[in-house]
Design a protein around this motif. Structure first.
Motif, PDB file in Angstrom:
ATOM      1  N   CYS A 269      33.031  31.614  36.909  1.00  9.81           N
ATOM      2  CA  CYS A 269      33.991  32.695  37.187  1.00  9.81           C
ATOM      3  C   CYS A 269      33.663  33.373  38.509  1.00  9.81           C
TER       4      CYS A 269
ATOM      5  N   CYS B 231      35.694  34.489  31.165  1.00 13.97           N
ATOM      6  CA  CYS B 231      34.831  35.643  30.880  1.00 13.97           C
ATOM      7  C   CYS B 231      34.708  36.585  32.077  1.00 13.97           C
ATOM      8  N   GLY B 232      34.864  36.029  33.293  1.00 14.50           N
ATOM      9  CA  GLY B 232      34.787  36.874  34.483  1.00 14.50           C
ATOM     10  C   GLY B 232      33.371  37.125  34.970  1.00 14.50           C
TER      11      GLY B 232
ATOM     12  N   CYS C   5      35.698  28.195  33.262  1.00  9.71           N
ATOM     13  CA  CYS C   5      34.692  29.147  32.766  1.00  9.71           C
ATOM     14  C   CYS C   5      33.768  28.509  31.723  1.00  9.71           C
ATOM     15  N   ARG C   6      32.472  28.814  31.831  1.00 12.55           N
ATOM     16  CA  ARG C   6      31.538  28.300  30.820  1.00 12.55           C
ATOM     17  C   ARG C   6      31.127  29.382  29.811  1.00 12.55           C
ATOM     18  N   GLY C   7      31.810  30.502  29.854  1.00  4.79           N
ATOM     19  CA  GLY C   7      31.528  31.599  28.910  1.00  4.79           C
ATOM     20  C   GLY C   7      32.056  31.309  27.513  1.00  4.79           C
TER      21      GLY C   7
ATOM     22  N   CYS D 137      30.494  34.564  34.309  1.00  4.13           N
ATOM     23  CA  CYS D 137      29.610  33.398  34.380  1.00  4.13           C
ATOM     24  C   CYS D 137      29.592  32.841  35.817  1.00  4.13           C
TER      25      CYS D 137
HETATM   26 ZN   LIG Z   1      33.335  32.661  32.913  1.00  5.55          ZN
END
Ligand SMILES: [Zn+2]
Length: 343
Positions: free
Chosen positions: A68, A62-63, A53-55, A65
């Protein structure tokens, strides 16, 4: 319950690993352990997502990005399991994984490989995996899952950090079932909590899988005949009914585990009832010994499955052993509970 289930199992043991994955301080090789249905696949997916994840969430993926949203199809996520119709994960698959990890450049934040179930790795495959476990490469993580860590070579076990998923406390599992399936009655939940011994996937399967319900009815009928002390239908018939349409491979093994679990629950329940009344009952101690012996036979049978004796054969042997311990020829009158275990 498999990895892509979004109504995720939340195993408390996973939480610190998710945080470390976000902080990128996670050990590069994990072995996620626990009984079938406890949520190992889900945990592996959650940790993989937290790595990719890059959030900005520091506790989980994060679900939302782009990473995700790719889910299990993420380009930097490599999942290795037994090939279709194969029981084992072979050495070629491990070599291929190592080559892929070495070749692919990291498009995003990380490269993640999930190997499951790791106990299916052949010895040769495990040996081939050692080097990758030792030097996975930059920003590369390996997540292995297993119900049977003792089946892995000590050299593998010593190179991974172990994550042990534990059985859930009754009240936690009960609340989770209620939240997930509001239609269930308190009795149904109580049955599932008890019969699954704190394993959420098993509890859910007992409540929702028609195949399992059918098996339990058959098993109840057989135990009922056994308990009545009369003629017991041949266990071969029961085995035939249980394995209808699933005589080999992983499906048969899963079914055998289910039968043994259900049988184990009935015997354990008989044992508990027997212990409660033992003092008032002249036959009590002998009967309890018989139940305990029968229970031990069932536990032995579970071990037989682990060493790959064909599933129908294991179940037949277990039923014959239980019948011998508790049947009409038994030296003391025996009553095994039958009908739904909810009572
Ligand atoms: Zn993410």
């Amino acid at each position: 319950v498999k990895g892509d289930d979004t109504r995720a199992l939340e195993c408390v043991e996973v939480v610190p690993f998710l945080c470390r994955a976000r902080a990128r301080t996670l050990a590069h090789a994990l072995l996620i352990e626990g009984p079938p249905g406890i949520g190992k696949s889900v945990a592996a997916s959650q940790i993989a997502a937290a790595l990719l994840c890059r959030g900005n969430d520091s506790a989980r993926a994060c679900g939302a990005c782009p990473d995700c949203l790719q889910g299990s199809g993420h380009a930097d996520l490599h999942v290795v399991g037994p090939a279709e119709d194969k029981r084992d994960i072979g050495v070629e698959q491990v070599r291929e994984l190592a080559a892929t990890l070495a070749r692919t450049s990291v498009a995003g934040r990380a490269r993640v490989a999930i190997v499951e179930p790791a106990e299916r790795l052949t010895e040769q495959a495990q040996n081939a995996l050692l080097k990758t476990l030792e030097e996975p490469g930059v920003a590369t993580w390996l997540l292995l899952t297993t119900r049977r860590p003792e089946a892995l070579l000590p050299t593998v076990r010593s190179r991974v950090q172990r994550v042990r998923l534990k059985r859930w406390p009754s009240e936690v599992l009960d609340a989770w079932l209620g939240e997930r399936s509001p239609d269930l009655t308190a009795d149904e939940r109580a049955f599932a909590v008890r019969a699954s011994e704190g394993v959420p996937g098993a509890a859910m399967q007992l409540l929702t899988d028609d195949e399992v319900k059918k098996i339990d009815v058959e098993l109840g009928r057989w135990c009922s005949a056994l308990g009545a002390g009369g003629r017991v239908p041949p266990p071969q018939d029961l085995v035939g009914a249980v394995f209808a349409g699933a005589t080999g491979g992983v499906a048969a093994e899963d079914r055998a585990r289910t039968v043994l679990l259900l049988l184990q629950r009935r015997l354990a329940s008989a044992l508990r009832g027997g212990l409660a009344s033992a003092e008032r009952d002249a036959y009590g101690p002998a009967r309890i010994r018989s139940w305990a012996d029968a229970l031990e036979e069932v536990l032995d049978a579970q071990a037989d499955l682990d060493v790959r004796i064909p599933a129908p054969q294991v179940v037949l042997r277990a039923l014959l052993a239980v019948e011998a311990r508790l049947g009409a020829s038994s030296p003391v009158p025996i009553r095994v509970p039958h009908g739904p275990l909810a009572r």
